[in-house]
Design a protein around this motif. Structure first.
Motif, PDB file in Angstrom:
ATOM      1  N   MET A   1     -17.603  -6.128 -13.174  1.00  0.00           N
ATOM      2  CA  MET A   1     -15.994  -6.046 -12.585  1.00  0.00           C
ATOM      3  C   MET A   1     -15.465  -4.710 -12.715  1.00  0.00           C
ATOM      4  O   MET A   1     -15.778  -3.743 -13.569  1.00  0.00           O
ATOM      5  CB  MET A   1     -15.428  -7.116 -13.483  1.00  0.00           C
ATOM      6  CG  MET A   1     -13.828  -7.062 -13.126  1.00  0.00           C
ATOM      7  SD  MET A   1     -13.103  -8.314 -14.075  1.00  0.00           S
ATOM      8  CE  MET A   1     -11.263  -8.226 -13.223  1.00  0.00           C
ATOM      9  N   SER A   2     -14.851  -4.356 -11.586  1.00  0.00           N
ATOM     10  CA  SER A   2     -14.214  -2.915 -11.377  1.00  0.00           C
ATOM     11  C   SER A   2     -13.166  -2.573 -12.345  1.00  0.00           C
ATOM     12  O   SER A   2     -12.293  -3.657 -12.708  1.00  0.00           O
ATOM     13  CB  SER A   2     -13.843  -2.790 -10.203  1.00  0.00           C
ATOM     14  OG  SER A   2     -13.155  -1.316 -10.197  1.00  0.00           O
ATOM     15  N   THR A   3     -13.269  -1.476 -13.253  1.00  0.00           N
ATOM     16  CA  THR A   3     -12.225  -1.418 -14.065  1.00  0.00           C
ATOM     17  C   THR A   3     -11.075  -0.024 -13.406  1.00  0.00           C
ATOM     18  O   THR A   3     -10.392   0.575 -14.194  1.00  0.00           O
ATOM     19  CB  THR A   3     -12.469  -0.751 -15.490  1.00  0.00           C
ATOM     20  OG1 THR A   3     -13.442   0.409 -15.096  1.00  0.00           O
ATOM     21  CG2 THR A   3     -13.434  -1.849 -15.915  1.00  0.00           C
ATOM     22  N   SER A   4     -11.421   0.267 -12.163  1.00  0.00           N
ATOM     23  CA  SER A   4     -10.490   1.172 -11.500  1.00  0.00           C
ATOM     24  C   SER A   4      -9.217   0.962 -11.532  1.00  0.00           C
ATOM     25  O   SER A   4      -8.762  -0.325 -11.505  1.00  0.00           O
ATOM     26  CB  SER A   4     -11.043   1.630 -10.328  1.00  0.00           C
ATOM     27  OG  SER A   4     -12.631   1.919 -10.106  1.00  0.00           O
ATOM     28  N   PRO A   5      -8.238   2.062 -11.377  1.00  0.00           N
ATOM     29  CA  PRO A   5      -6.770   1.720 -11.458  1.00  0.00           C
ATOM     30  C   PRO A   5      -6.441   0.785 -10.129  1.00  0.00           C
ATOM     31  O   PRO A   5      -7.307   1.211  -9.174  1.00  0.00           O
ATOM     32  CB  PRO A   5      -6.124   3.170 -11.614  1.00  0.00           C
ATOM     33  CG  PRO A   5      -7.189   3.811 -12.110  1.00  0.00           C
ATOM     34  CD  PRO A   5      -8.386   3.419 -11.473  1.00  0.00           C
ATOM     35  N   SER A   6      -5.479   0.050 -10.227  1.00  0.00           N
ATOM     36  CA  SER A   6      -4.972  -0.428  -8.728  1.00  0.00           C
ATOM     37  C   SER A   6      -4.506   0.651  -8.008  1.00  0.00           C
ATOM     38  O   SER A   6      -4.052   1.797  -8.533  1.00  0.00           O
ATOM     39  CB  SER A   6      -3.747  -1.498  -9.154  1.00  0.00           C
ATOM     40  OG  SER A   6      -4.376  -2.549 -10.179  1.00  0.00           O
ATOM     41  N   VAL A   7      -4.136   0.440  -6.719  1.00  0.00           N
ATOM     42  CA  VAL A   7      -3.831   1.327  -5.797  1.00  0.00           C
ATOM     43  C   VAL A   7      -2.228   0.951  -5.128  1.00  0.00           C
ATOM     44  O   VAL A   7      -2.114  -0.158  -4.866  1.00  0.00           O
ATOM     45  CB  VAL A   7      -4.783   1.553  -4.592  1.00  0.00           C
ATOM     46  CG1 VAL A   7      -4.277   2.641  -3.536  1.00  0.00           C
ATOM     47  CG2 VAL A   7      -6.007   2.196  -5.295  1.00  0.00           C
ATOM     48  N   ALA A   8      -1.517   1.709  -5.119  1.00  0.00           N
ATOM     49  CA  ALA A   8      -0.308   1.696  -4.557  1.00  0.00           C
ATOM     50  C   ALA A   8      -0.254   2.589  -2.985  1.00  0.00           C
ATOM     51  O   ALA A   8      -0.562   3.835  -3.079  1.00  0.00           O
ATOM     52  CB  ALA A   8       0.893   2.322  -5.252  1.00  0.00           C
ATOM     53  N   VAL A   9       0.070   1.826  -2.137  1.00  0.00           N
ATOM     54  CA  VAL A   9       0.072   2.445  -0.763  1.00  0.00           C
ATOM     55  C   VAL A   9       1.748   2.640  -0.431  1.00  0.00           C
ATOM     56  O   VAL A   9       2.483   1.818  -0.519  1.00  0.00           O
ATOM     57  CB  VAL A   9      -0.271   1.463   0.373  1.00  0.00           C
ATOM     58  CG1 VAL A   9      -0.364   2.107   1.556  1.00  0.00           C
ATOM     59  CG2 VAL A   9      -1.753   1.307   0.123  1.00  0.00           C
ATOM     60  N   ILE A  10       2.039   4.020  -0.064  1.00  0.00           N
ATOM     61  CA  ILE A  10       3.350   4.428   0.165  1.00  0.00           C
ATOM     62  C   ILE A  10       3.289   4.866   1.673  1.00  0.00           C
ATOM     63  O   ILE A  10       2.820   6.007   1.680  1.00  0.00           O
ATOM     64  CB  ILE A  10       3.960   5.237  -0.850  1.00  0.00           C
ATOM     65  CG1 ILE A  10       3.841   4.526  -2.198  1.00  0.00           C
ATOM     66  CG2 ILE A  10       5.277   5.764  -0.385  1.00  0.00           C
ATOM     67  CD1 ILE A  10       3.590   5.473  -3.194  1.00  0.00           C
ATOM     68  N   THR A  11       4.228   4.361   2.665  1.00  0.00           N
ATOM     69  CA  THR A  11       4.387   4.942   3.889  1.00  0.00           C
ATOM     70  C   THR A  11       5.638   5.948   3.752  1.00  0.00           C
ATOM     71  O   THR A  11       6.330   5.759   2.998  1.00  0.00           O
ATOM     72  CB  THR A  11       4.489   3.972   4.932  1.00  0.00           C
ATOM     73  OG1 THR A  11       5.766   3.309   4.699  1.00  0.00           O
ATOM     74  CG2 THR A  11       3.472   2.891   4.890  1.00  0.00           C
ATOM     75  N   GLY A  12       5.563   6.784   4.702  1.00  0.00           N
ATOM     76  CA  GLY A  12       6.507   7.910   4.716  1.00  0.00           C
ATOM     77  C   GLY A  12       6.435   8.795   3.230  1.00  0.00           C
ATOM     78  O   GLY A  12       7.534   9.031   2.773  1.00  0.00           O
ATOM     79  N   ALA A  13       5.522   9.038   2.779  1.00  0.00           N
ATOM     80  CA  ALA A  13       5.397   9.656   1.662  1.00  0.00           C
ATOM     81  C   ALA A  13       5.335  11.076   1.599  1.00  0.00           C
ATOM     82  O   ALA A  13       5.511  11.666   0.586  1.00  0.00           O
ATOM     83  CB  ALA A  13       3.918   9.001   1.072  1.00  0.00           C
ATOM     84  N   SER A  14       5.540  11.711   2.640  1.00  0.00           N
ATOM     85  CA  SER A  14       5.486  13.327   2.575  1.00  0.00           C
ATOM     86  C   SER A  14       6.806  13.847   2.185  1.00  0.00           C
ATOM     87  O   SER A  14       6.688  15.089   1.685  1.00  0.00           O
ATOM     88  CB  SER A  14       5.132  13.566   3.872  1.00  0.00           C
ATOM     89  OG  SER A  14       5.950  13.393   4.842  1.00  0.00           O
ATOM     90  N   SER A  15       7.760  13.252   1.840  1.00  0.00           N
ATOM     91  CA  SER A  15       9.166  13.725   1.545  1.00  0.00           C
ATOM     92  C   SER A  15      10.039  12.763   0.843  1.00  0.00           C
ATOM     93  O   SER A  15       9.621  11.439   1.136  1.00  0.00           O
ATOM     94  CB  SER A  15       9.863  14.498   2.601  1.00  0.00           C
ATOM     95  OG  SER A  15       9.928  13.582   3.683  1.00  0.00           O
ATOM     96  N   GLY A  16      11.020  12.891   0.623  1.00  0.00           N
ATOM     97  CA  GLY A  16      12.350  12.146   0.398  1.00  0.00           C
ATOM     98  C   GLY A  16      11.764  10.970  -0.588  1.00  0.00           C
ATOM     99  O   GLY A  16      11.117  10.982  -1.714  1.00  0.00           O
ATOM    100  N   ILE A  17      12.593   9.702  -0.324  1.00  0.00           N
ATOM    101  CA  ILE A  17      12.213   8.606  -1.258  1.00  0.00           C
ATOM    102  C   ILE A  17      10.630   8.178  -1.204  1.00  0.00           C
ATOM    103  O   ILE A  17      10.347   7.773  -2.465  1.00  0.00           O
ATOM    104  CB  ILE A  17      12.910   7.260  -0.088  1.00  0.00           C
ATOM    105  CG1 ILE A  17      14.391   7.636  -0.349  1.00  0.00           C
ATOM    106  CG2 ILE A  17      12.605   6.194  -1.038  1.00  0.00           C
ATOM    107  CD1 ILE A  17      15.122   6.619   0.623  1.00  0.00           C
ATOM    108  N   GLY A  18       9.916   8.421  -0.211  1.00  0.00           N
ATOM    109  CA  GLY A  18       8.734   8.013  -0.338  1.00  0.00           C
ATOM    110  C   GLY A  18       7.810   8.907  -1.244  1.00  0.00           C
ATOM    111  O   GLY A  18       6.972   8.496  -2.082  1.00  0.00           O
TER     112      GLY A  18
END
Length: 264
Positions: free
Chosen positions: A1-18
């Motif tokens: 079983m993988s123990t790697s961290p979960s992944v969060a995907v964020i769109t519009g991530a290059s600036s601001g809120i993202g």
């Protein structure tokens, strides 16, 4: 079983809120998949967050107003079983009279604000429901609640985001899948650079920083809020609005026209 961290995907991530969401989820120990058009900014942010938080960051340059960009992110959401969070943050605004914009401009705004968000939610939610875990955060706006002249398309698209999110919440009720609608008010981001409205023309006291916005939104998420409005201080206003909204809906289930519409 993988123990790697979960992944969060964020769109519009290059600036601001993202970008702030990216930093906050990195601080929480998530690996990241960052999506935006500007590859140079994505790489710069990725290097910074990897160095600060010791996490792994992948970047995916994609224009979500374009079919190929949407497809690329859909494929990533379907294929990576470590993805546990999707932040649908990418969006745009053009504030001007409706007839001042071209059909092509309005269609591009709808593609980014509605079509991309809908399709990425579908790609993520299908797997989240199958595994009974996962979180979708849809960034709407307070103009979901009140449209003003010059914001017909923007307000319309954000109204869609709010109602779309409400429906998803009902579909996942009772499961371990969470779907949050987050409604910013006036926020200091680069969206104003393309909107046609200068931040200098906005009341300074009404402008919230992206950091304060996201920190408040994550408190709302942790508390299990379905709809989070970081700038709203008087919660009774929202509670009154919600009560009236539901009462109007329920009162319409009569099958009979209201007396004021019946000829005498």
């Amino acid at each position: 079983m993988s123990t790697s961290p979960s992944v969060a995907v964020i769109t519009g991530a290059s600036s601001g809120i993202g970008a702030v969401y990216a930093e906050r989820f990195a601080a929480r120990g998530y690996d990241l998949l960052l999506v935006a058009r500007r590859e140079d900014r994505l790489r710069e942010l990725a290097s910074k967050l990897e160095a600060l938080h010791g996490i792994s960051v992948q970047t995916l340059p994609a224009d979500l107003a374009d079919e190929s960009g949407i497809q690329a992110v859909e494929e990533a959401l379907r294929s990576n079983e470590r993805i546990e969070i999707l932040v649908n943050n990418a969006g745009t605004a053009h504030i001007a009279p409706f007839t001042a914009g071209s059909a092509e401009l309005h269609q591009a705004d709808i593609m980014l604000n509605i079509t991309a968000l809908t399709r990425l939610s579908l790609a993520a939610l299908a797997r989240f429901q199958a595994q009974d875990s996962g979180t979708i955060i849809n960034v709407a706006s307070v103009v979901s609640l009140h449209a003003r002249a010059g914001s017909a398309v923007y307000s319309g698209t954000k109204g869609y985001v709010l109602n779309f999110t409400r429906a998803l919440q009902e579909e996942v009720a009772g499961s371990n899948v969470r779907v949050q609608a987050m409604l910013p008010a006036i926020t200091a981001t680069e969206i104003w650079d393309v909107s046609g409205v200068s931040m200098e023309d906005l009341p300074p006291a009404a402008i919230m920083t992206g950091e304060n916005l996201v920190d408040a939104a994550l408190v709302g998420l942790d508390k299990g809020e379905a709809v989070t409005i970081p700038a709203l201080h008087d919660l009774t206003l929202w509670e009154t609005y919600e009560k009236a909204r539901l009462a109007i809906f329920e009162s319409c289930l009569t099958g009979v026209p209201a007396p004021r519409y019946q000829e005498k």
